[in-house]
Design a protein around this motif. Structure first.
Motif, PDB file in Angstrom:
ATOM      1  N   UNK A  52      -5.529 -28.323  24.251  1.00  0.00           N
ATOM      2  CA  UNK A  52      -4.361 -27.454  24.329  1.00  0.00           C
ATOM      3  C   UNK A  52      -4.230 -26.438  23.215  1.00  0.00           C
ATOM      4  N   UNK A  53      -5.286 -26.229  22.454  1.00  0.00           N
ATOM      5  CA  UNK A  53      -5.235 -25.238  21.375  1.00  0.00           C
ATOM      6  C   UNK A  53      -4.906 -23.844  21.915  1.00  0.00           C
ATOM      7  N   UNK A  89      -3.818 -29.995   3.873  1.00  0.00           N
ATOM      8  CA  UNK A  89      -2.474 -30.026   4.453  1.00  0.00           C
ATOM      9  C   UNK A  89      -2.644 -29.984   5.976  1.00  0.00           C
ATOM     10  N   UNK A  90      -2.421 -31.133   6.640  1.00  0.00           N
ATOM     11  CA  UNK A  90      -2.746 -31.280   8.060  1.00  0.00           C
ATOM     12  C   UNK A  90      -1.534 -31.728   8.860  1.00  0.00           C
ATOM     13  N   UNK A  91      -1.309 -31.062   9.974  1.00  0.00           N
ATOM     14  CA  UNK A  91      -0.349 -31.511  10.984  1.00  0.00           C
ATOM     15  C   UNK A  91      -1.160 -32.080  12.130  1.00  0.00           C
ATOM     16  N   UNK A  92      -0.985 -33.380  12.409  1.00  0.00           N
ATOM     17  CA  UNK A  92      -1.693 -34.009  13.520  1.00  0.00           C
ATOM     18  C   UNK A  92      -0.814 -33.956  14.759  1.00  0.00           C
ATOM     19  N   UNK A  93      -1.389 -33.475  15.845  1.00  0.00           N
ATOM     20  CA  UNK A  93      -0.671 -33.283  17.106  1.00  0.00           C
ATOM     21  C   UNK A  93      -1.214 -34.224  18.166  1.00  0.00           C
ATOM     22  N   UNK A  94      -0.320 -34.896  18.870  1.00  0.00           N
ATOM     23  CA  UNK A  94      -0.691 -35.669  20.052  1.00  0.00           C
ATOM     24  C   UNK A  94      -0.755 -34.675  21.207  1.00  0.00           C
ATOM     25  N   UNK A  95      -1.946 -34.427  21.711  1.00  0.00           N
ATOM     26  CA  UNK A  95      -2.139 -33.411  22.756  1.00  0.00           C
ATOM     27  C   UNK A  95      -1.404 -33.752  24.048  1.00  0.00           C
ATOM     28  N   UNK A  96      -0.948 -35.000  24.194  1.00  0.00           N
ATOM     29  CA  UNK A  96      -0.207 -35.390  25.391  1.00  0.00           C
ATOM     30  C   UNK A  96       1.289 -35.127  25.285  1.00  0.00           C
ATOM     31  N   UNK A  97       1.743 -34.705  24.114  1.00  0.00           N
ATOM     32  CA  UNK A  97       3.155 -34.379  23.923  1.00  0.00           C
ATOM     33  C   UNK A  97       3.499 -33.155  24.783  1.00  0.00           C
ATOM     34  N   UNK A  98       4.769 -32.936  24.998  1.00  0.00           N
ATOM     35  CA  UNK A  98       5.230 -31.773  25.764  1.00  0.00           C
ATOM     36  C   UNK A  98       4.849 -30.479  25.046  1.00  0.00           C
TER      37      UNK A  98
END
Length: 191
Positions: free
Chosen positions: A12-13, A169-178
């Protein structure tokens, strides 16, 4: 400030980058490989020709160095958002050949980037079931995607390992989130 989006294909990038383009009109949006004319030529080779893994690593490094000199360095006073960067390069290399020395790969990238790894990273993670579903919706696949789901998940594991063992400095994203929840988190992270 350089913000690099990292993650395997199908996370989803691109969706998030397109949403950010509507907000950050003055930002520089770029990608690796392919953010320069030289990079576009290398991207064609990397995605459509069968070359050795070591040649692949060197081409990615050449692209990264050119990208840094032509796009990143001249725009360091601006917001720069890049679709992929050196974390992907190291992770894909390690997934191809786990015997490679990660410290050497990091040194090569440090050289290519003139010691400038960037400011922030957004790391998209996905589970196997969701990845399969998303990739099945695509009509074409390049040489990287043709290596298979297990390969892509190995790449993701290496990305996670690199971030875990770094002080980035990292923000980890759950790709299944809305989609809009992800967008909100990224906007807050960019600041």
């Amino acid at each position: 400030m350089l913000v690099t989006f990292e993650g395997i294909d199908g996370v989803g990038k691109t969706t998030q980058l397109n949403l950010l383009k509507e907000i950050y009109k003055d930002a520089i949006f770029t990608k690796e490989p392919g953010g320069t004319k030289f990079g576009e030529q290398l991207r064609e080779i990397l995605l459509n020709q069968n070359i050795s893994f070591r040649s692949e690593i060197l081409l990615f490094l050449a692209d990264r160095s050119e990208h840094y000199e032509r796009v990143i360095k001249p725009n360091l006073g601006n917001l720069i958002i890049s679709d992929r960067g050196f974390i992907s390069g190291v992770a894909y290399a390690m997934a191809n050949d786990p015997s490679l020395d990660i410290e050497n790969l990091m040194l090569f990238n440090k050289f290519a980037l003139n010691n400038d790894f960037g400011s922030k990273f957004v790391f998209f993670k996905i589970d196997e079931k969701s990845l399969i579903s998303r990739l099945n919706l695509r009509h074409t696949s390049d040489n990287i995607e043709k290596r298979g789901i297990k390969y892509l998940l190995r790449v993701q594991d290496y990305m996670q390992m690199i971030f875990k063992n770094s002080k980035f400095n990292v923000l980890e994203i759950d790709a299944n989130d809305e989609i809009l929840n992800i967008h909100k988190k990224i906007k807050e992270f960019i600041g």
